[in-house]
Design a protein around this motif. Structure first.
Motif, PDB file in Angstrom:
ATOM      1  N   ALA A 115       0.827  -1.203   0.000  1.00 55.13           N
ATOM      2  CA  ALA A 115       0.000   0.000   0.000  1.00 55.13           C
ATOM      3  C   ALA A 115       0.866   1.261   0.000  1.00 55.13           C
ATOM      4  O   ALA A 115       0.584   2.225  -0.710  1.00 55.13           O
ATOM      5  N   SER A 116       1.937   1.256   0.786  1.00 57.51           N
ATOM      6  CA  SER A 116       2.797   2.436   0.836  1.00 57.51           C
ATOM      7  C   SER A 116       3.602   2.592  -0.449  1.00 57.51           C
ATOM      8  O   SER A 116       3.849   3.707  -0.910  1.00 57.51           O
ATOM      9  N   LEU A 119       1.224   4.117  -2.938  1.00 58.98           N
ATOM     10  CA  LEU A 119       1.010   5.527  -2.636  1.00 58.98           C
ATOM     11  C   LEU A 119       2.167   6.375  -3.183  1.00 58.98           C
ATOM     12  O   LEU A 119       1.949   7.423  -3.788  1.00 58.98           O
ATOM     13  N   HIS A 155      -2.135  11.996   2.221  1.00 56.50           N
ATOM     14  CA  HIS A 155      -2.746  10.810   1.623  1.00 56.50           C
ATOM     15  C   HIS A 155      -2.532   9.593   2.526  1.00 56.50           C
ATOM     16  O   HIS A 155      -3.457   8.809   2.773  1.00 56.50           O
ATOM     17  N   ASP A 159      -5.258   7.161   4.487  1.00 55.67           N
ATOM     18  CA  ASP A 159      -5.255   5.710   4.271  1.00 55.67           C
ATOM     19  C   ASP A 159      -4.848   4.916   5.510  1.00 55.67           C
ATOM     20  O   ASP A 159      -4.779   3.688   5.470  1.00 55.67           O
TER      21      ASP A 159
END
Length: 200
Positions: A115-116, A119, A155, A159
Motif C-alpha cells: 500500500a505504501s 502511494l 494521503h 489511508d
C-alpha cells in the motif's frame, strides 16, 4: 534558502525531538499566541524559532494544534511535517510504513508495504535502480519537493499508513544558524500556493 523558508509557517521536528515552528511572515501577536500554547521563543542571529522541548512529547499534538488554530486566522500557507505532532495513544510508530528523508535538497522515501509503495507511485516517486528506496519526481525546486511530501503524507494519513519524516535537522542549533528568509513579508501581503495542513 532552507526548506523551512518557503511557506508562511513551517512546523517540524529536529532529530533530537524538539518540535519547532518557523514563521516566514510577520503576524501580529504571533509570539503571544505561540508562547501561550507552550512554545519558547528562541532568538539568535536575528532569527526567531519557536521550540517545544522533547519532554513534552505527549502534549505536542494539543499544543501545536492550539498554535496552528491561531495562525490559521492569518494564513493557510502552512506546512506541518513534524513527527512529534503524530502522537497517539500508543505513541509514535516505531516501524512506520513510510519514511521520507530530506537530504541536500533532495527527498528519498522508503516503503514497507504494498500500500505504501503504491502511494509513492501515485505521487510520482520512482524506485531507485540499486536499492529499495524511492526518489521524488525529478526537476522540482525545494518548495515543490516539500509540497510533494505534504500531499503524500496527507494521503498516507487518510489511508491509515504510519509515516516518519526526517527533515535532516539535527538540533535547534541548525535552525538558529540558518539565515533569515530574505523576503519575509508583513501581514497582509498575498501568500502563494496555500498548502493544506495534515488533518488529525
Amino acid at each position: 534558502m532552507a526548506l523551512t523558508d518557503h511557506h508562511d509557517v513551517f512546523i517540524g521536528t529536529t532529530a533530537d525531538r524538539f518540535t519547532f515552528i518557523v514563521l516566514n511572515r510577520y503576524f501580529r501577536d504571533a509570539e503571544h499566541m505561540l508562547v501561550k500554547a507552550g512554545f519558547t521563543a528562541d532568538q539568535q542571529h536575528g532569527r526567531t524559532i519557536y521550540l517545544l522541548a522533547p519532554e513534552l512529547a505527549e502534549e505536542v499534538n494539543d499544543r501545536a494544534g492550539l498554535a496552528v488554530y491561531s495562525l490559521l486566522a492569518h494564513t493557510t500557507d502552512l506546512v506541518d511535517l513534524s513527527d512529534t505532532t503524530r502522537w497517539g495513544s500508543a505513541g509514535p510508530a516505531s516501524e512506520p510504513e513510510l519514511t521520507f528523508r530530506f537530504i541536500n535538497g533532495t527527498v528519498t522515501a522508503t516503503a514497507k508495504s504494498e500500500a505504501s509503495r503504491a502511494l509513492l507511485a501515485m505521487h510520482g516517486f520512482t524506485r531507485s535502480a540499486s536499492s529499495s528506496s524511492y526518489r521524488a519526481p525529478a526537476g522540482l525546486g525545494e518548495r515543490a519537493l516539500v509540497n510533494v511530501v505534504v500531499r503524500a503524507d496527507s494521503h498516507a494519513f487518510v489511508d491509515g499508513l504510519s509515516v516518519r519524516i526526517d527533515l535532516g535537522v539535527a538540533t535547534p542549533d541548525a535552525l538558529r544558524a540558518a539565515p533569515r528568509h530574505p523576503s519575509a513579508a508583513v501581514l497582509g501581503s498575498p501568500a502563494t500556493e496555500p498548502t493544506q495542513r495534515r488533518t488529525r
